[in-house]
Design a protein around this motif. Structure first.
Motif, PDB file in Angstrom:
ATOM      1  N   GLY A   1       0.780  -1.231   0.000  1.00  0.00           N
ATOM      2  CA  GLY A   1       0.000   0.000   0.000  1.00  0.00           C
ATOM      3  C   GLY A   1       0.812   1.280   0.000  1.00  0.00           C
ATOM      4  O   GLY A   1       0.238   2.367   0.069  1.00  0.00           O
ATOM      5  N   GLU A   2       2.139   1.187  -0.129  1.00  0.00           N
ATOM      6  CA  GLU A   2       2.953   2.391  -0.195  1.00  0.00           C
ATOM      7  C   GLU A   2       3.047   2.918  -1.629  1.00  0.00           C
ATOM      8  O   GLU A   2       2.947   2.161  -2.598  1.00  0.00           O
ATOM      9  CB  GLU A   2       4.370   2.130   0.324  1.00  0.00           C
ATOM     10  N   LEU A   3       3.273   4.226  -1.747  1.00  0.00           N
ATOM     11  CA  LEU A   3       3.585   4.886  -3.016  1.00  0.00           C
ATOM     12  C   LEU A   3       4.953   5.526  -2.831  1.00  0.00           C
ATOM     13  O   LEU A   3       5.105   6.496  -2.083  1.00  0.00           O
ATOM     14  CB  LEU A   3       2.530   5.934  -3.355  1.00  0.00           C
ATOM     15  N   VAL A   4       5.962   4.960  -3.504  1.00  0.00           N
ATOM     16  CA  VAL A   4       7.355   5.342  -3.263  1.00  0.00           C
ATOM     17  C   VAL A   4       7.983   5.822  -4.560  1.00  0.00           C
ATOM     18  O   VAL A   4       7.861   5.179  -5.609  1.00  0.00           O
ATOM     19  CB  VAL A   4       8.158   4.146  -2.701  1.00  0.00           C
ATOM     20  N   GLY A   5       8.675   6.945  -4.489  1.00  0.00           N
ATOM     21  CA  GLY A   5       9.433   7.449  -5.624  1.00  0.00           C
ATOM     22  C   GLY A   5      10.885   7.020  -5.521  1.00  0.00           C
ATOM     23  O   GLY A   5      11.490   7.109  -4.449  1.00  0.00           O
ATOM     24  N   LEU A   6      11.435   6.532  -6.625  1.00  0.00           N
ATOM     25  CA  LEU A   6      12.833   6.094  -6.691  1.00  0.00           C
ATOM     26  C   LEU A   6      13.596   7.103  -7.547  1.00  0.00           C
ATOM     27  O   LEU A   6      13.313   7.260  -8.743  1.00  0.00           O
ATOM     28  CB  LEU A   6      12.915   4.696  -7.297  1.00  0.00           C
ATOM     29  N   LEU A   7      14.544   7.788  -6.944  1.00  0.00           N
ATOM     30  CA  LEU A   7      15.233   8.899  -7.591  1.00  0.00           C
ATOM     31  C   LEU A   7      16.737   8.718  -7.516  1.00  0.00           C
ATOM     32  O   LEU A   7      17.242   7.849  -6.809  1.00  0.00           O
ATOM     33  CB  LEU A   7      14.843  10.217  -6.922  1.00  0.00           C
ATOM     34  N   GLY A   8      17.449   9.579  -8.241  1.00  0.00           N
ATOM     35  CA  GLY A   8      18.902   9.561  -8.200  1.00  0.00           C
ATOM     36  C   GLY A   8      19.485  10.031  -9.510  1.00  0.00           C
ATOM     37  O   GLY A   8      18.808  10.056 -10.538  1.00  0.00           O
ATOM     38  N   PRO A   9      20.752  10.430  -9.509  1.00  0.00           N
ATOM     39  CA  PRO A   9      21.407  10.897 -10.737  1.00  0.00           C
ATOM     40  C   PRO A   9      21.466   9.809 -11.800  1.00  0.00           C
ATOM     41  O   PRO A   9      21.257   8.621 -11.518  1.00  0.00           O
ATOM     42  CB  PRO A   9      22.822  11.272 -10.261  1.00  0.00           C
TER      43      PRO A   9
ATOM     44  N   SER B   1       7.919   3.875  -8.245  1.00  0.00           N
ATOM     45  CA  SER B   1       8.075   4.595  -9.508  1.00  0.00           C
ATOM     46  C   SER B   1       9.443   5.260  -9.571  1.00  0.00           C
ATOM     47  O   SER B   1       9.752   6.143  -8.763  1.00  0.00           O
ATOM     48  CB  SER B   1       6.975   5.656  -9.650  1.00  0.00           C
ATOM     49  N   ALA B   2      10.276   4.839 -10.523  1.00  0.00           N
ATOM     50  CA  ALA B   2      11.562   5.477 -10.759  1.00  0.00           C
ATOM     51  C   ALA B   2      11.349   6.646 -11.720  1.00  0.00           C
ATOM     52  O   ALA B   2      10.704   6.491 -12.765  1.00  0.00           O
ATOM     53  CB  ALA B   2      12.548   4.483 -11.358  1.00  0.00           C
ATOM     54  N   LEU B   3      11.892   7.796 -11.373  1.00  0.00           N
ATOM     55  CA  LEU B   3      11.729   8.973 -12.217  1.00  0.00           C
ATOM     56  C   LEU B   3      12.842   9.969 -11.949  1.00  0.00           C
ATOM     57  O   LEU B   3      13.516   9.927 -10.921  1.00  0.00           O
ATOM     58  CB  LEU B   3      10.357   9.620 -12.024  1.00  0.00           C
ATOM     59  N   HIS B   4      13.023  10.876 -12.922  1.00  0.00           N
ATOM     60  CA  HIS B   4      14.017  11.940 -12.783  1.00  0.00           C
ATOM     61  C   HIS B   4      13.393  13.228 -12.272  1.00  0.00           C
ATOM     62  O   HIS B   4      14.107  14.091 -11.754  1.00  0.00           O
ATOM     63  CB  HIS B   4      14.690  12.219 -14.130  1.00  0.00           C
TER      64      HIS B   4
ATOM     65  N   LEU C   1      12.167  15.452  -9.947  1.00  0.00           N
ATOM     66  CA  LEU C   1      12.151  15.597  -8.495  1.00  0.00           C
ATOM     67  C   LEU C   1      10.843  16.174  -7.987  1.00  0.00           C
ATOM     68  O   LEU C   1      10.288  15.728  -6.979  1.00  0.00           O
ATOM     69  CB  LEU C   1      13.302  16.505  -8.057  1.00  0.00           C
ATOM     70  N   ASN C   2      10.352  17.197  -8.676  1.00  0.00           N
ATOM     71  CA  ASN C   2       9.171  17.904  -8.187  1.00  0.00           C
ATOM     72  C   ASN C   2       7.910  17.068  -8.321  1.00  0.00           C
ATOM     73  O   ASN C   2       7.035  17.104  -7.446  1.00  0.00           O
ATOM     74  CB  ASN C   2       9.024  19.236  -8.907  1.00  0.00           C
ATOM     75  N   LEU C   3       7.803  16.313  -9.398  1.00  0.00           N
ATOM     76  CA  LEU C   3       6.656  15.418  -9.556  1.00  0.00           C
ATOM     77  C   LEU C   3       6.668  14.364  -8.451  1.00  0.00           C
ATOM     78  O   LEU C   3       5.630  14.064  -7.852  1.00  0.00           O
ATOM     79  CB  LEU C   3       6.700  14.752 -10.933  1.00  0.00           C
ATOM     80  N   ALA C   4       7.846  13.824  -8.171  1.00  0.00           N
ATOM     81  CA  ALA C   4       7.956  12.833  -7.103  1.00  0.00           C
ATOM     82  C   ALA C   4       7.561  13.421  -5.750  1.00  0.00           C
ATOM     83  O   ALA C   4       6.835  12.797  -4.971  1.00  0.00           O
ATOM     84  CB  ALA C   4       9.385  12.299  -7.045  1.00  0.00           C
ATOM     85  N   ALA C   5       8.015  14.633  -5.476  1.00  0.00           N
ATOM     86  CA  ALA C   5       7.709  15.257  -4.187  1.00  0.00           C
ATOM     87  C   ALA C   5       6.232  15.607  -4.055  1.00  0.00           C
ATOM     88  O   ALA C   5       5.687  15.623  -2.950  1.00  0.00           O
ATOM     89  CB  ALA C   5       8.559  16.512  -4.003  1.00  0.00           C
ATOM     90  N   LEU C   6       5.572  15.874  -5.177  1.00  0.00           N
ATOM     91  CA  LEU C   6       4.146  16.195  -5.149  1.00  0.00           C
ATOM     92  C   LEU C   6       3.293  14.976  -4.810  1.00  0.00           C
ATOM     93  O   LEU C   6       2.265  15.103  -4.134  1.00  0.00           O
ATOM     94  CB  LEU C   6       3.696  16.756  -6.502  1.00  0.00           C
ATOM     95  N   TYR C   7       3.727  13.787  -5.262  1.00  0.00           N
ATOM     96  CA  TYR C   7       2.847  12.623  -5.188  1.00  0.00           C
ATOM     97  C   TYR C   7       3.315  11.509  -4.254  1.00  0.00           C
ATOM     98  O   TYR C   7       2.485  10.706  -3.812  1.00  0.00           O
ATOM     99  CB  TYR C   7       2.655  12.033  -6.593  1.00  0.00           C
ATOM    100  N   CYS C   8       4.603  11.430  -3.987  1.00  0.00           N
ATOM    101  CA  CYS C   8       5.126  10.280  -3.246  1.00  0.00           C
ATOM    102  C   CYS C   8       5.406  10.643  -1.795  1.00  0.00           C
ATOM    103  O   CYS C   8       6.292  11.466  -1.525  1.00  0.00           O
ATOM    104  CB  CYS C   8       6.411   9.769  -3.902  1.00  0.00           C
ATOM    105  N   PRO C   9       4.715  10.038  -0.847  1.00  0.00           N
ATOM    106  CA  PRO C   9       4.975  10.321   0.566  1.00  0.00           C
ATOM    107  C   PRO C   9       6.365   9.882   1.020  1.00  0.00           C
ATOM    108  O   PRO C   9       6.892  10.398   2.004  1.00  0.00           O
ATOM    109  CB  PRO C   9       3.895   9.523   1.304  1.00  0.00           C
ATOM    110  N   ARG C  10       6.932   8.910   0.311  1.00  0.00           N
ATOM    111  CA  ARG C  10       8.266   8.401   0.657  1.00  0.00           C
ATOM    112  C   ARG C  10       9.145   8.407  -0.582  1.00  0.00           C
ATOM    113  O   ARG C  10       8.692   8.067  -1.678  1.00  0.00           O
ATOM    114  CB  ARG C  10       8.148   6.985   1.208  1.00  0.00           C
ATOM    115  N   LEU C  11      10.406   8.795  -0.392  1.00  0.00           N
ATOM    116  CA  LEU C  11      11.369   8.805  -1.487  1.00  0.00           C
ATOM    117  C   LEU C  11      12.578   7.963  -1.115  1.00  0.00           C
ATOM    118  O   LEU C  11      13.019   7.945   0.029  1.00  0.00           O
ATOM    119  CB  LEU C  11      11.834  10.234  -1.790  1.00  0.00           C
TER     120      LEU C  11
END
Length: 263
Positions: A27-35, A192-195, A197-207
């Motif tokens: 039930g988590e929504l997690v953004g996967l980020l990084g260079p 969800s892996a994405l570049h 940053l702002n979209l991830a911060a808007l939607y993902c409670p955890r990064l």
């Protein structure tokens, strides 16, 4: 839902992921980020069973991923990879129906449940208008919407996305993440892996941030999405301010970083 323990993954002799430990609850929504080159795509592929682990363990829903058959993996995991291409010779509707292969027998045709799942997926991905077109004739953004629909037709329990909205315009990206948020509210687990940053911060409670094949940061967005952390991760000047509507942290690049570095 996902438990990764001491995961190492290689391309040939080159090790890309170095001892990843990661747990994502149901039930988590997690953004996967990084260079670039940090290992995001490699991790998504490993979790989807598309890349073997050199060592370590991946569990999906309590089951060892390595012990699952292709069909069993498909029933547990729906995946949209970046830069995927639509095969020639199929309509969009036929392509989306392919997501139902794990639900049908080898010799069975599609039944009413399969057609209903495909229709619902096309609607949710806002791709109904594309249903009768040839998949090979679509634009990059249209292909991504269709591949998302195929993943939704396959199953919604666990969604693994690798830059799944990168070819979409801004409005379509927001629509896609509105859908992911709705699916998550309904019980879907999303990584969800994405570049963006702002979209991830808007939607993902955890990064979760990767750097050089290791987890550099993992935590609630409000706590780890800071100027100091982002500057260190991306090695450039970044400022963070609150979104004017939601209050979510948003990153702003500072022009002149190259000149300052050459300085």
């Amino acid at each position: 839902m996902i438990r990764v323990t001491k995961l190492h993954v290689k391309y040939g002799r080159r090790e890309v992921l170095h001892g990843i430990d990661l747990t994502i609850a149901r039930g988590e929504l997690v953004g996967l980020l990084g260079p670039n080159g940090s290992g995001k795509t490699t991790l998504i592929k490993a979790l989807a069973g598309l890349l073997p682990a050199a060592s370590g363990r991946i569990e999906i829903g309590g089951a060892d991923l390595g012990g699952l058959s292709h069909r069993e993996r498909a029933l547990k995991i729906s995946c949209v990879m970046q830069r995927a291409e639509a095969p020639a010779g199929f309509s969009v509707r036929e392509l989306v129906l392919m997501g139902r292969f794990a639900h049908t027998g080898m010799l069975s045709g599609y039944g009413p449940l399969d057609y209903a799942a495909a229709a619902a997926a096309l609607k949710d991905a806002q791709a109904e208008d594309l249903a009768e077109r040839q998949a090979s004739e679509l634009s990059g953004g249209e292909v991504q919407r269709v591949l998302l629909a195929r993943a939704l037709a396959q199953g919604r329990e666990l969604l693994l996305l690798d830059e799944a909205v990168s070819a979409l315009d801004m409005a379509r990206r927001v629509e896609a993440y509105d859908l992911l948020a709705e699916l998550n509210a309904g019980g879907s687990t999303v990584l969800s892996a994405l570049h963006d940053l702002n979209l991830a911060a808007l939607y993902c409670p955890r990064l979760v941030f990767l750097k050089a094949g290791r987890i550099a940061l993992d935590g609630p967005t409000a706590e780890i999405f800071t100027e100091a952390n982002l500057k260190d991760l991306y090695e450039t000047d970044i400022r963070v301010a609150a979104h004017p509507v939601t209050g979510a942290p948003q990153a702003h690049l500072v022009p002149g970083a190259r000149a300052a570095a050459l300085g």
